[in-house]
Design a protein around this motif. Structure first.
Motif, PDB file in Angstrom:
ATOM      1  N   PHE A  68       0.828  -1.204   0.000  1.00 60.76           N
ATOM      2  CA  PHE A  68       0.000   0.000   0.000  1.00 60.76           C
ATOM      3  C   PHE A  68       0.868   1.261   0.000  1.00 60.76           C
ATOM      4  N   ASP A  69       1.991   1.208   0.690  1.00 59.29           N
ATOM      5  CA  ASP A  69       2.863   2.386   0.769  1.00 59.29           C
ATOM      6  C   ASP A  69       3.522   2.738  -0.560  1.00 59.29           C
ATOM      7  N   LEU A  70       3.507   1.809  -1.519  1.00 58.30           N
ATOM      8  CA  LEU A  70       4.088   2.124  -2.823  1.00 58.30           C
ATOM      9  C   LEU A  70       3.371   3.294  -3.484  1.00 58.30           C
ATOM     10  N   VAL A  71       2.068   3.426  -3.207  1.00 61.43           N
ATOM     11  CA  VAL A  71       1.333   4.534  -3.805  1.00 61.43           C
ATOM     12  C   VAL A  71       1.782   5.858  -3.210  1.00 61.43           C
ATOM     13  N   ALA A  72       2.295   5.809  -1.971  1.00 63.02           N
ATOM     14  CA  ALA A  72       2.830   7.032  -1.361  1.00 63.02           C
ATOM     15  C   ALA A  72       4.089   7.482  -2.094  1.00 63.02           C
ATOM     16  N   VAL A  73       4.863   6.538  -2.613  1.00 64.89           N
ATOM     17  CA  VAL A  73       6.058   6.888  -3.396  1.00 64.89           C
ATOM     18  C   VAL A  73       5.656   7.734  -4.597  1.00 64.89           C
ATOM     19  N   ALA A  74       4.629   7.267  -5.311  1.00 60.58           N
ATOM     20  CA  ALA A  74       4.163   8.006  -6.484  1.00 60.58           C
ATOM     21  C   ALA A  74       3.586   9.359  -6.096  1.00 60.58           C
ATOM     22  N   GLY A  75       2.810   9.387  -5.017  1.00 59.61           N
ATOM     23  CA  GLY A  75       2.172  10.636  -4.606  1.00 59.61           C
ATOM     24  C   GLY A  75       3.164  11.691  -4.191  1.00 59.61           C
ATOM     25  N   VAL A  76       4.138  11.310  -3.366  1.00 62.38           N
ATOM     26  CA  VAL A  76       5.143  12.277  -2.904  1.00 62.38           C
ATOM     27  C   VAL A  76       5.953  12.803  -4.084  1.00 62.38           C
ATOM     28  N   ALA A  77       6.296  11.918  -5.024  1.00 59.88           N
ATOM     29  CA  ALA A  77       7.072  12.346  -6.188  1.00 59.88           C
ATOM     30  C   ALA A  77       6.326  13.408  -6.994  1.00 59.88           C
ATOM     31  N   GLN A  78       5.039  13.186  -7.236  1.00 58.07           N
ATOM     32  CA  GLN A  78       4.250  14.159  -8.008  1.00 58.07           C
ATOM     33  C   GLN A  78       4.046  15.454  -7.224  1.00 58.07           C
ATOM     34  N   LEU A  79       3.789  15.348  -5.944  1.00 57.11           N
ATOM     35  CA  LEU A  79       3.529  16.537  -5.135  1.00 57.11           C
ATOM     36  C   LEU A  79       4.770  17.414  -5.015  1.00 57.11           C
ATOM     37  N   ALA A  80       5.940  16.787  -4.875  1.00 58.49           N
ATOM     38  CA  ALA A  80       7.182  17.562  -4.769  1.00 58.49           C
ATOM     39  C   ALA A  80       7.429  18.389  -6.021  1.00 58.49           C
ATOM     40  N   HIS A  81       6.956  17.903  -7.172  1.00 56.77           N
ATOM     41  CA  HIS A  81       7.164  18.631  -8.426  1.00 56.77           C
ATOM     42  C   HIS A  81       6.334  19.913  -8.493  1.00 56.77           C
ATOM     43  N   LEU A  82       5.323  20.050  -7.633  1.00 61.94           N
ATOM     44  CA  LEU A  82       4.530  21.283  -7.634  1.00 61.94           C
ATOM     45  C   LEU A  82       5.371  22.492  -7.271  1.00 61.94           C
TER      46      LEU A  82
ATOM     47  N   LEU B 205      -5.775   6.666  -4.560  1.00 65.17           N
ATOM     48  CA  LEU B 205      -4.580   7.471  -4.299  1.00 65.17           C
ATOM     49  C   LEU B 205      -3.709   7.594  -5.547  1.00 65.17           C
ATOM     50  N   ALA B 206      -3.668   6.542  -6.364  1.00 62.22           N
ATOM     51  CA  ALA B 206      -2.912   6.613  -7.618  1.00 62.22           C
ATOM     52  C   ALA B 206      -3.529   7.643  -8.555  1.00 62.22           C
ATOM     53  N   PHE B 207      -4.860   7.693  -8.615  1.00 58.68           N
ATOM     54  CA  PHE B 207      -5.533   8.700  -9.434  1.00 58.68           C
ATOM     55  C   PHE B 207      -5.240  10.105  -8.915  1.00 58.68           C
ATOM     56  N   MET B 208      -5.213  10.261  -7.592  1.00 60.76           N
ATOM     57  CA  MET B 208      -4.871  11.561  -7.021  1.00 60.76           C
ATOM     58  C   MET B 208      -3.460  11.973  -7.425  1.00 60.76           C
ATOM     59  N   ALA B 209      -2.514  11.039  -7.318  1.00 65.62           N
ATOM     60  CA  ALA B 209      -1.129  11.349  -7.662  1.00 65.62           C
ATOM     61  C   ALA B 209      -0.996  11.707  -9.144  1.00 65.62           C
ATOM     62  N   ALA B 210      -1.666  10.951 -10.007  1.00 60.12           N
ATOM     63  CA  ALA B 210      -1.566  11.201 -11.448  1.00 60.12           C
ATOM     64  C   ALA B 210      -2.218  12.522 -11.840  1.00 60.12           C
ATOM     65  N   SER B 211      -3.141  13.018 -11.036  1.00 61.35           N
ATOM     66  CA  SER B 211      -3.841  14.265 -11.345  1.00 61.35           C
ATOM     67  C   SER B 211      -3.034  15.508 -10.995  1.00 61.35           C
ATOM     68  N   VAL B 212      -1.988  15.345 -10.192  1.00 63.03           N
ATOM     69  CA  VAL B 212      -1.259  16.511  -9.678  1.00 63.03           C
ATOM     70  C   VAL B 212      -0.640  17.372 -10.779  1.00 63.03           C
ATOM     71  N   PRO B 213       0.013  16.804 -11.818  1.00 62.44           N
ATOM     72  CA  PRO B 213       0.627  17.676 -12.827  1.00 62.44           C
ATOM     73  C   PRO B 213      -0.357  18.630 -13.496  1.00 62.44           C
TER      74      PRO B 213
END
Length: 391
Positions: free
Chosen positions: A25-39, A89-97
């Motif tokens: 489950f924490d793997l999705v946090a990897v994707a989320g943090v990566a996308q959020l940091a790019h903001l 959570l994956a959809f949330m991460a992918a939506s960030v850009p």
């Protein structure tokens, strides 16, 4: 008549570690943090910083709802709801850009879906309900109402509604007591026909929870390592200035690891276990993790600035502000853990004075020198042994 609720207490006989389901489950946090940091990577806009704060808090809250579920349910955690939450959570991460475009609605919809699922997961097939008294946000979904309204509102007001919903969650965290939550649920269940199964009061396993929070912090620090290496890889000419800057950046991340994990608890610098209850520990973890994630983006910008000979003003203040906030949190957490007044001052003073000086007059410093001075500010507490309390 509804029976008196029973209380589940965490098992203390055997140390518990994260399960394979929790780690997956924490793997999705990897994707989320990566996308959020790019903001905030490469940006000096306060609007981008504000949007980052809202999006990070939303992602962290959704992740935390199922982290709490895994902590309480232990080996009985149902796999399907956890995997469905990962999808959201994956959809949330992918939506960030494209968070300022049409994908904002996807982000909001996925957030609402995860929160609704998090509320439903506490009911079992026999009609019984677990009540998480340590973090009622996991079950009270009032904060999603503004998110639902935001579908019919254009930006920037849409993000204001998101912030309002998250603020409601924060109010619930501190204002709704376990007794009040039990009373409301008991009254609601009393209106149902037929036999009513008494609710169960669930408490968090603090040691296991500290490990879960620490793993999230490791993920955020890993984003810092990735950002630094990406910045180095994208630099055309490698020279001594770049090498020293990258070494300093990695040393700074190691320093933050030392304070938050090696000497801290749950990702909170210098904190000890059982000093803070979950209602204080969780918001504080969110703050520290958010600071580290935005810090990761700024650290990549510092490495990329080697060719310019100095760190840009916006990046400089961003990094200095994060280190100063980290020092304040660490000194207070360490003092609460019994490390003593002198230790707290030794940690706090350099952590505030050095970043302030660098922010005001650091434009003439080379990036490597700037980062090495940040290490001195962030790691002052590691150089002094904690004072021991005397009876």
């Amino acid at each position: 008549m509804t029976e008196t609720p029973t209380t589940e207490t965490p098992t203390t006989g055997e140390e518990r570690h994260a399960s394979w389901l929790e780690l997956f489950f924490d793997l999705v946090a990897v994707a989320g943090v990566a996308q959020l940091a790019h903001l905030v990577h490469g940006s000096t806009s306060w609007g981008d910083v504000g949007l980052y704060v809202v999006c990070f808090l939303a992602f962290w809250t959704a992740w935390m709802c199922f982290t709490v579920y895994g902590n309480v349910a232990k080996g009985a955690a149902r796999t399907l709801p956890v995997l469905l939450a990962m999808v959201g959570l994956a959809f949330m991460a992918a939506s960030v850009p494209d968070i300022q475009g049409e994908h904002a609605k996807v982000f909001a919809g996925a957030y609402i879906g995860v929160r609704v699922l998090a509320d439903r997961v506490w009911e079992n097939r026999r009609g019984g309900v677990r009540i998480v008294v340590d973090w009622p946000v996991a079950q009270l979904g009032f904060g999603v109402v503004p998110w639902f309204v935001s579908f019919w509102v254009e930006s920037p007001w849409r993000y204001g509604l998101w912030a309002l919903g998250l603020a409601l969650d924060l109010v619930i965290t501190f204002a709704v007591s376990g007794d009040r939550l039990v009373a409301n649920l008991t009254a609601r269940m009393a209106t149902r026909e037929g036999p009513v199964q008494r609710p169960t009061l669930a408490r968090l396993d603090t040691v296991h929870f500290g490990e879960r929070l620490g793993l999230f912090t490791i993920i955020v620090l890993g984003e810092g390592v990735l950002t630094v290496t990406d910045a180095m890889a994208s630099t055309p000419e490698w020279n001594a200035r770049l090498y020293w800057t990258v070494i300093a950046a990695l040393a700074l991340l190691a320093t933050l690891w030392g304070t938050a994990l090696n000497r801290g608890f749950g990702g909170i610098p210098y904190l000890a276990a059982d000093v803070l209850g979950p209602r204080l520990l969780l918001p504080l973890h969110c703050l520290v993790a958010g600071l580290l994630a935005v810090f990761a983006g700024g650290l990549g910008d510092a490495v990329e600035s080697v060719d310019h000979g100095h760190v840009a003003t916006g990046t400089r203040w961003l990094l200095c502000g994060c280190v100063a906030a980290f020092a304040v949190i660490g000194s207070l957490a360490g003092f609460a853990a019994g490390r003593g007044v002198r230790w707290a001052l030794v940690t706090l003073v350099p952590g505030l004075v050095i970043p302030a000086a660098l922010g005001l007059a650091g434009d003439s410093l080379a990036p490597a020198g700037f980062v090495w001075l940040l290490i001195a500010a962030a790691g002052a507490g590691l150089l002094r042994r904690a004072e021991t309390k005397t009876a």
